[in-house]
Design a protein around this motif. Sequence first.
Motif, PDB file in Angstrom:
ATOM      1  N   SER A 274      60.034  -1.684   6.295  1.00 42.58           N
ATOM      2  CA  SER A 274      61.071  -1.810   5.271  1.00 42.58           C
ATOM      3  C   SER A 274      62.236  -0.866   5.523  1.00 42.58           C
ATOM      4  O   SER A 274      63.351  -1.116   5.067  1.00 42.58           O
ATOM      5  CB  SER A 274      60.477  -1.554   3.876  1.00 42.58           C
ATOM      6  OG  SER A 274      59.492  -2.522   3.570  1.00 42.58           O
TER       7      SER A 274
ATOM      8  N   THR B 152      56.855  -3.031  -0.207  1.00 42.98           N
ATOM      9  CA  THR B 152      55.997  -4.216  -0.209  1.00 42.98           C
ATOM     10  C   THR B 152      54.843  -4.067  -1.190  1.00 42.98           C
ATOM     11  O   THR B 152      54.419  -5.038  -1.806  1.00 42.98           O
ATOM     12  CB  THR B 152      55.448  -4.505   1.209  1.00 42.98           C
ATOM     13  OG1 THR B 152      54.700  -3.383   1.666  1.00 42.98           O
ATOM     14  CG2 THR B 152      56.575  -4.802   2.179  1.00 42.98           C
TER      15      THR B 152
ATOM     16  N   THR C 161      60.044  -6.432  -3.534  1.00 43.10           N
ATOM     17  CA  THR C 161      58.639  -6.058  -3.492  1.00 43.10           C
ATOM     18  C   THR C 161      57.784  -7.310  -3.331  1.00 43.10           C
ATOM     19  O   THR C 161      58.308  -8.410  -3.126  1.00 43.10           O
ATOM     20  CB  THR C 161      58.255  -5.271  -4.761  1.00 43.10           C
ATOM     21  OG1 THR C 161      56.943  -4.750  -4.624  1.00 43.10           O
ATOM     22  CG2 THR C 161      58.358  -6.135  -6.007  1.00 43.10           C
ATOM     23  N   GLY C 162      56.457  -7.131  -3.388  1.00 48.12           N
ATOM     24  CA  GLY C 162      55.545  -8.255  -3.284  1.00 48.12           C
ATOM     25  C   GLY C 162      55.238  -8.853  -4.641  1.00 48.12           C
ATOM     26  O   GLY C 162      55.811  -8.466  -5.666  1.00 48.12           O
TER      27      GLY C 162
ATOM     28  N   THR D  13      51.491  -8.008   3.567  1.00 51.28           N
ATOM     29  CA  THR D  13      52.683  -7.262   3.971  1.00 51.28           C
ATOM     30  C   THR D  13      53.545  -7.986   5.007  1.00 51.28           C
ATOM     31  O   THR D  13      54.768  -8.066   4.832  1.00 51.28           O
ATOM     32  CB  THR D  13      52.294  -5.861   4.479  1.00 51.28           C
ATOM     33  OG1 THR D  13      51.716  -5.123   3.395  1.00 51.28           O
ATOM     34  CG2 THR D  13      53.504  -5.102   4.998  1.00 51.28           C
TER      35      THR D  13
ATOM     36  N   ILE E 199      55.341 -10.742   3.195  1.00 48.60           N
ATOM     37  CA  ILE E 199      56.295 -10.170   2.239  1.00 48.60           C
ATOM     38  C   ILE E 199      57.562  -9.739   2.959  1.00 48.60           C
ATOM     39  O   ILE E 199      58.683 -10.031   2.516  1.00 48.60           O
ATOM     40  CB  ILE E 199      55.665  -8.966   1.503  1.00 48.60           C
ATOM     41  CG1 ILE E 199      54.511  -9.409   0.601  1.00 48.60           C
ATOM     42  CG2 ILE E 199      56.725  -8.233   0.669  1.00 48.60           C
ATOM     43  CD1 ILE E 199      53.710  -8.257   0.030  1.00 48.60           C
ATOM     44  N   GLN E 200      57.416  -9.059   4.087  1.00 52.12           N
ATOM     45  CA  GLN E 200      58.576  -8.588   4.838  1.00 52.12           C
ATOM     46  C   GLN E 200      59.419  -9.753   5.346  1.00 52.12           C
ATOM     47  O   GLN E 200      60.654  -9.679   5.365  1.00 52.12           O
ATOM     48  CB  GLN E 200      58.118  -7.699   5.993  1.00 52.12           C
ATOM     49  CG  GLN E 200      57.550  -6.370   5.530  1.00 52.12           C
ATOM     50  CD  GLN E 200      56.977  -5.545   6.656  1.00 52.12           C
ATOM     51  OE1 GLN E 200      56.500  -6.076   7.652  1.00 52.12           O
ATOM     52  NE2 GLN E 200      57.015  -4.226   6.509  1.00 52.12           N
TER      53      GLN E 200
ATOM     54  N   HIS F 200      61.389 -10.883   2.461  1.00 51.22           N
ATOM     55  CA  HIS F 200      62.415  -9.907   2.103  1.00 51.22           C
ATOM     56  C   HIS F 200      63.667 -10.071   2.950  1.00 51.22           C
ATOM     57  O   HIS F 200      64.786 -10.013   2.427  1.00 51.22           O
ATOM     58  CB  HIS F 200      61.865  -8.481   2.278  1.00 51.22           C
ATOM     59  CG  HIS F 200      60.993  -8.043   1.150  1.00 51.22           C
ATOM     60  ND1 HIS F 200      60.333  -6.827   1.145  1.00 51.22           N
ATOM     61  CD2 HIS F 200      60.664  -8.657  -0.032  1.00 51.22           C
ATOM     62  CE1 HIS F 200      59.641  -6.719   0.024  1.00 51.22           C
ATOM     63  NE2 HIS F 200      59.823  -7.803  -0.694  1.00 51.22           N
TER      64      HIS F 200
END
Length: 211
Positions: A70, A136, A161-162, A182, A185-186, A189
């Motif tokens: 992140s 995350t 965020t997640g 994760t 999620i990234q 993002h």
Amino acid sequence: MLERVAMDDAAQTVGADKGFMTDYLRQSAEAMAAFAQDEASQAVMLDMGVRIVTALENGGRLLIAGNGGSAADAQHIAGEFTARLMYDRRPLSAVALTTDTSGITAIGNDYGFADIFSRQVMALGREGDVFLGITTSGRSPNILRAFEAAREIGLVTAAFTGHAGVQGVHCDVTLAVPANWTPVIQQLHITAAHIVCGLVERALCPRPVGV
């Protein structure tokens, strides 16, 4: 010869794990499909875009921070604002708080890792700026403290965020993407960051007709 044997063994080992690759791509595609249909997330991204546009129109800036992958995303996003995303236009003010190694290590050494972003927010932020914190897990202590510092001095607080959301603090606007893993999620993002930056770019620097 030994090198060839080693490469063949490696190829067999990696090839035997094809199921991991297939499963990863499946989860990635499912999460992106869910994100594309998530009207609540779209509303949040529009809200973030409006808040960033307002800050930049009033001479403010966007501050961004995150840890690990992140942190790289924070720098990536800042670069899209200060350089360009979809087309040539004027630079837009954004700063990644993950790049000043002297400041980060001094704060970490003297005050602790949990304060590496909050002290930068207090030093660089001005009322009306936007602080975007990326976590995350939703629980990163240094991001949570930075949110608190930002709110104390009058910054707009925005979070990536997640699915679980941000834990323990209130943010003005939170994008909780529909994923719990994760890596995925990234992925969502950075897609969201491109969308938000594109919205800001189009609002503040309309593309000339015919270009």
